[in-house]
Design a protein around this motif. Sequence first.
Motif, mmCIF file in Angstrom:
data_model
loop_
_atom_site.group_PDB
_atom_site.id
_atom_site.type_symbol
_atom_site.label_atom_id
_atom_site.label_comp_id
_atom_site.label_asym_id
_atom_site.label_seq_id
_atom_site.Cartn_x
_atom_site.Cartn_y
_atom_site.Cartn_z
ATOM 1 N N CYS A 76 0.832 -1.210 0.000
ATOM 2 C CA CYS A 76 0.000 0.000 0.000
ATOM 3 C C CYS A 76 0.867 1.261 0.000
ATOM 4 O O CYS A 76 0.581 2.214 -0.730
ATOM 5 C CB CYS A 76 -0.932 -0.003 1.212
ATOM 6 N N VAL A 77 1.918 1.257 0.827
ATOM 7 C CA VAL A 77 2.804 2.426 0.894
ATOM 8 C C VAL A 77 3.524 2.623 -0.439
ATOM 9 O O VAL A 77 3.626 3.752 -0.943
ATOM 10 C CB VAL A 77 3.825 2.267 2.040
ATOM 11 N N LEU A 78 4.022 1.536 -1.029
ATOM 12 C CA LEU A 78 4.719 1.647 -2.305
ATOM 13 C C LEU A 78 3.792 2.142 -3.399
ATOM 14 O O LEU A 78 4.179 2.977 -4.227
ATOM 15 C CB LEU A 78 5.305 0.288 -2.689
ATOM 16 N N ALA A 79 2.564 1.647 -3.409
ATOM 17 C CA ALA A 79 1.605 2.039 -4.444
ATOM 18 C C ALA A 79 1.237 3.515 -4.360
ATOM 19 O O ALA A 79 0.755 4.096 -5.343
ATOM 20 C CB ALA A 79 0.343 1.187 -4.342
ATOM 21 N N ALA A 80 1.448 4.135 -3.202
ATOM 22 C CA ALA A 80 1.150 5.563 -3.033
ATOM 23 C C ALA A 80 2.410 6.380 -2.787
ATOM 24 O O ALA A 80 2.320 7.563 -2.447
ATOM 25 C CB ALA A 80 0.175 5.762 -1.872
ATOM 26 N N SER A 81 3.569 5.778 -2.967
ATOM 27 C CA SER A 81 4.824 6.441 -2.584
ATOM 28 C C SER A 81 5.096 7.708 -3.386
ATOM 29 O O SER A 81 5.615 8.688 -2.831
ATOM 30 C CB SER A 81 5.995 5.465 -2.733
ATOM 31 N N SER A 82 4.768 7.732 -4.661
ATOM 32 C CA SER A 82 5.003 8.935 -5.467
ATOM 33 C C SER A 82 4.192 10.109 -4.934
ATOM 34 O O SER A 82 4.712 11.215 -4.756
ATOM 35 C CB SER A 82 4.642 8.673 -6.931
ATOM 36 N N GLN A 83 2.913 9.861 -4.685
ATOM 37 C CA GLN A 83 2.054 10.922 -4.165
ATOM 38 C C GLN A 83 2.478 11.344 -2.760
ATOM 39 O O GLN A 83 2.461 12.531 -2.425
ATOM 40 C CB GLN A 83 0.595 10.453 -4.156
ATOM 41 N N LEU A 84 2.841 10.372 -1.927
ATOM 42 C CA LEU A 84 3.276 10.700 -0.567
ATOM 43 C C LEU A 84 4.533 11.571 -0.590
ATOM 44 O O LEU A 84 4.636 12.539 0.175
ATOM 45 C CB LEU A 84 3.541 9.413 0.216
ATOM 46 N N ALA A 85 5.478 11.230 -1.466
ATOM 47 C CA ALA A 85 6.718 12.004 -1.551
ATOM 48 C C ALA A 85 6.436 13.437 -1.989
ATOM 49 O O ALA A 85 6.985 14.396 -1.424
ATOM 50 C CB ALA A 85 7.683 11.329 -2.520
ATOM 51 N N MET A 86 5.570 13.607 -2.989
ATOM 52 C CA MET A 86 5.253 14.952 -3.469
ATOM 53 C C MET A 86 4.478 15.753 -2.427
ATOM 54 O O MET A 86 4.689 16.959 -2.267
ATOM 55 C CB MET A 86 4.471 14.860 -4.780
ATOM 56 N N GLU A 87 3.593 15.082 -1.706
ATOM 57 C CA GLU A 87 2.822 15.762 -0.660
ATOM 58 C C GLU A 87 3.755 16.278 0.438
ATOM 59 O O GLU A 87 3.654 17.442 0.865
ATOM 60 C CB GLU A 87 1.803 14.789 -0.070
ATOM 61 N N LEU A 88 4.650 15.434 0.898
ATOM 62 C CA LEU A 88 5.581 15.838 1.959
ATOM 63 C C LEU A 88 6.526 16.938 1.476
ATOM 64 O O LEU A 88 6.850 17.866 2.231
ATOM 65 C CB LEU A 88 6.376 14.625 2.436
ATOM 66 N N TYR A 89 6.957 16.838 0.232
ATOM 67 C CA TYR A 89 7.843 17.861 -0.334
ATOM 68 C C TYR A 89 7.141 19.205 -0.354
ATOM 69 O O TYR A 89 7.725 20.242 -0.007
ATOM 70 C CB TYR A 89 8.264 17.435 -1.736
ATOM 71 N N THR A 90 5.868 19.202 -0.718
ATOM 72 C CA THR A 90 5.104 20.442 -0.778
ATOM 73 C C THR A 90 4.878 21.012 0.616
ATOM 74 O O THR A 90 4.880 22.235 0.806
ATOM 75 C CB THR A 90 3.747 20.188 -1.469
ATOM 76 N N VAL A 91 4.673 20.150 1.601
ATOM 77 C CA VAL A 91 4.440 20.616 2.977
ATOM 78 C C VAL A 91 5.688 21.271 3.558
ATOM 79 O O VAL A 91 5.623 22.346 4.161
ATOM 80 C CB VAL A 91 3.984 19.444 3.868
ATOM 81 N N PHE A 92 6.845 20.635 3.372
ATOM 82 C CA PHE A 92 8.064 21.094 4.043
ATOM 83 C C PHE A 92 8.900 22.065 3.208
ATOM 84 O O PHE A 92 9.736 22.774 3.762
ATOM 85 C CB PHE A 92 8.919 19.885 4.439
ATOM 86 N N ALA A 93 8.697 22.094 1.897
ATOM 87 C CA ALA A 93 9.445 23.031 1.050
ATOM 88 C C ALA A 93 8.530 23.547 -0.059
ATOM 89 O O ALA A 93 8.736 23.245 -1.240
ATOM 90 C CB ALA A 93 10.685 22.347 0.457
ATOM 91 N N PRO A 94 7.505 24.321 0.299
ATOM 92 C CA PRO A 94 6.490 24.723 -0.680
ATOM 93 C C PRO A 94 7.030 25.517 -1.858
ATOM 94 O O PRO A 94 6.603 25.299 -2.998
ATOM 95 C CB PRO A 94 5.500 25.555 0.151
ATOM 96 N N SER A 95 7.950 26.434 -1.612
ATOM 97 C CA SER A 95 8.476 27.264 -2.710
ATOM 98 C C SER A 95 9.259 26.428 -3.703
ATOM 99 O O SER A 95 9.065 26.521 -4.922
ATOM 100 C CB SER A 95 9.354 28.385 -2.146
ATOM 101 N N ALA A 96 10.159 25.602 -3.198
ATOM 102 C CA ALA A 96 10.951 24.737 -4.078
ATOM 103 C C ALA A 96 10.068 23.708 -4.763
ATOM 104 O O ALA A 96 10.265 23.387 -5.944
ATOM 105 C CB ALA A 96 12.052 24.044 -3.284
ATOM 106 N N ALA A 97 9.074 23.191 -4.034
ATOM 107 C CA ALA A 97 8.198 22.166 -4.593
ATOM 108 C C ALA A 97 7.398 22.709 -5.766
ATOM 109 O O ALA A 97 7.179 21.999 -6.752
ATOM 110 C CB ALA A 97 7.262 21.644 -3.521
#
Length: 215
Positions: free
Chosen positions: A155-176
């Motif tokens: 389940c985690v692997l199947a959503a890993s791309s979205q999870l990575a982008m979500e976390l990137y946007t949360v912690f580094a919104p400008s760069a994301a």
Amino acid sequence: MVLELMVIGLGITLEPLPLIAFVLLLSAEQGVRKGLAFILAWLTCLVVVIAAVLLMTGGQPPARNSASSTAALVVKLAVGIGLIAYGEHKRRRVKAPHERKTPKWQRHLDQSNSWSAAGVAVLLQPWGLVAAGAAAVVQANLSDDATWFALFAFCVLAASSQLAMELYTVFAPSAAEVRLEQLRRWIVDHQEPAIVVLSLLVGFWLVGESLSQLV
């Protein structure tokens, strides 16, 4: 089962169309909230399918060459053949980037709300691959702790791309914002070749695995 779930999970998370939709949702107003709704709906689909399979099997793998195990292999074989046929169909119709038009549904994603984002996740779920994953889960043995870990990892692997982008946007919104727009453009320009390669690779793998266990 573990290897099958990892391959299928990787195929699910790399599907181009859901990635494009997710990037567009993140780039919209309240994108983090919409992205979270997308991820929750995406994971819910996977959990519901897995739970349904486990309820049918009772959490115990069927005997080899039984009707249930054979049916699961036939499902994986059918999905594999379908992916190969789809990949070959797309390969014959690959267009140059300048010939493609942005679909209407993509142009309206920035106006969606959280419920719409969840609906997009359900609609864009690669259900063929999910069906193959469900067929693999038939072999799950819930009395083994490793099985629980494998299902969770799937389940985690199947959503890993979205999870990575979500976390990137949360912690580094400008760069994301910059990086995700670059990613979206790259996926748009390469989505059809990516679909072809992904469909053929996973399709041939599923066919090979299914036939090796059927014969």
